[in-house]
Design an enzyme around this catalytic site. Structure first.
Site, PDB file in Angstrom:
ATOM      1  N   SER A 131       0.945  -1.363   0.004  1.00 49.83           N
ATOM      2  CA  SER A 131       0.045   0.068  -0.039  1.00 49.83           C
ATOM      3  C   SER A 131       0.925   1.234   0.076  1.00 49.83           C
ATOM      4  O   SER A 131       0.211   2.491  -0.203  1.00 49.83           O
ATOM      5  CB  SER A 131      -0.931   0.143   1.209  1.00 49.83           C
ATOM      6  OG  SER A 131       0.031  -0.033   2.467  1.00 49.83           O
ATOM      7  N   LYS A 170       4.157   9.279   3.772  1.00 47.01           N
ATOM      8  CA  LYS A 170       4.063   9.903   2.512  1.00 47.01           C
ATOM      9  C   LYS A 170       4.929  11.441   3.089  1.00 47.01           C
ATOM     10  O   LYS A 170       5.059  11.587   4.341  1.00 47.01           O
ATOM     11  CB  LYS A 170       2.779  10.753   2.529  1.00 47.01           C
ATOM     12  CG  LYS A 170       1.642   9.669   1.984  1.00 47.01           C
ATOM     13  CD  LYS A 170       1.852   9.523   0.462  1.00 47.01           C
ATOM     14  CE  LYS A 170       0.573   8.699  -0.006  1.00 47.01           C
ATOM     15  NZ  LYS A 170       0.419   7.316   0.712  1.00 47.01           N
TER      16      LYS A 170
END
Lengths: 212, 212
Positions: A131, A170
DNA sequence: CTGTGTAAAGAACACCTGTTCTATGCCCAA
DNA sequence: TTGGGCATAGAACAGGTGTTCTTTACACAG
């Protein structure tokens, strides 16, 4: 004790960072270049002030003999605990004083001191699933983290999305009342989430991928 | 791993004591005097040996740049040369007996032996540019390689494409007279090239990505 | 013996590095 | 304005320091 000038603060934190990153003290000309100071005599001038106020010590006529007095002696933390797994849809294990105990950690890992650079609260997580592929992080990768609750704009961090109950890796940019999560892969689009939906879990220091 | 000579043990413990007592590393002549060694070249000679075995690190031509790998230089860490840069459109530097000499390498890096797993001909390349992004490898990453000319099906390798004059990192599958190069990112399509167009330069052992 | 590899000595070189000297500009009280 | 303290610039010097080169000594296998 009088306050320090902005330049002296800069010198001091540069020395600290230099020692942390290189393992040995900077020369006067290292400081000059690193703090963008015009002359070595200005560096020396300020170092003498810092020394007279007890911030550091120097040995006369010995190169790189600066010692900082703010007790920072690096005892190379090369052994970091692998405290769990990070995967989409799972909460990541929050580091505690317990899990810091490297000797007690169920799993641990040796990393070069060059990677941690003297940082304190460093731990590792194993990535499960693909993911995080948009952050160039694959299944099985190991992520080295520093346990902090705030990061600066543009830093790579572990972000916990409360509503989605999902942890992700991120680059983080704070924009007014929302947060922009930027994948490392420039071909992919950023994600925007409201500020109150994110919780920073740690700053990414390194990614290690091993092939068997 | 071979043992250390009595002189090398003496140098090592002197450096340790010197740093503990002075707060900064010794110069070569400090070691010379402290260990009653007759020449600076002998000190340098032994320091190079100690460095190649991972007991310490030095920065070339920087005074007092010795760093000890305290604690776990007992087989835990190994020193590998960073022999160049890999980028699309550039030939990668081919390892030679010369570049194996860790002490002579312009740049080097300490990695946990856990990563190399006892492999012999290990070297590192720095990745320039984002052309390997489909292999989840970004600009600035460091790739750890084992110097081999053949790999097994499915292994990640540095592949030199002769016609395109391009080096790339892909999983390699041999299929009759052609080779399938599979990006690590499953969303992307494989590339097929004729067998005689590829040359294997090395097997990827690990990828290390560092954030500052 | 001969050759090879390791270890060491001593000297010399070139660059690194701390230090110092002189000159300059700025702020502010006298 | 004047003068003195503060901060800075730039350059040069002297010694520190890593590196390299040549030579020598020794052990050991061929």
């Amino acid at each position: 004790m009088k306050g320090l000038s902005e330049k002296q603060e800069r010198i001091l934190s540069f020395i600290e960072r230099f020692i942390r990153e290189n393992g040995y003290p900077p020369s006067i000309r290292d400081i000059q270049a690193g703090c963008r100071i015009s002359s070595t005599s200005v560096v020396d001038y300020n170092l003498k002030i810092l020394e007279s106020r007890g911030y550091l010590q120097r040995s006369a006529e010995v190169s790189r003999s600066i010692r900082l007095n703010r007790g920072m002696h690096d005892d190379a933390m090369i052994n970091v605990p692998v405290i769990g797994v990070i995967a989409a849809g799972n909460p990541i294990p929050v580091p505690t004083a317990e899990t810091w105990d490297v000797t007690a950690a169920a799993e641990k890992m040796v990393v070069p001191r060059e990677l941690t650079r003297g940082r304190e609260a460093v731990y590792a997580l194993k990535v499960k699933g693909t993911s995080m592929i948009d952050a160039l992080i694959n299944d099985g990768d190991i992520v080295l983290l520093e346990h902090v609750s705030m990061v600066e704009n543009g830093e790579m961090a572990v972000v916990w999305l409360k509503d989605e109950k999902e942890a992700t890796l991120k680059r983080v940019y704070f924009e007014r009342d929302r947060v922009r999560l930027q994948p490392a892969n420039e071909q992919m689009q950023p994600i925007f989430v409201p500020l109150q939906n994110v919780a920073i879990q740690g700053r990414v220091i390194a990614v290690i991928r091993r092939f068997d």
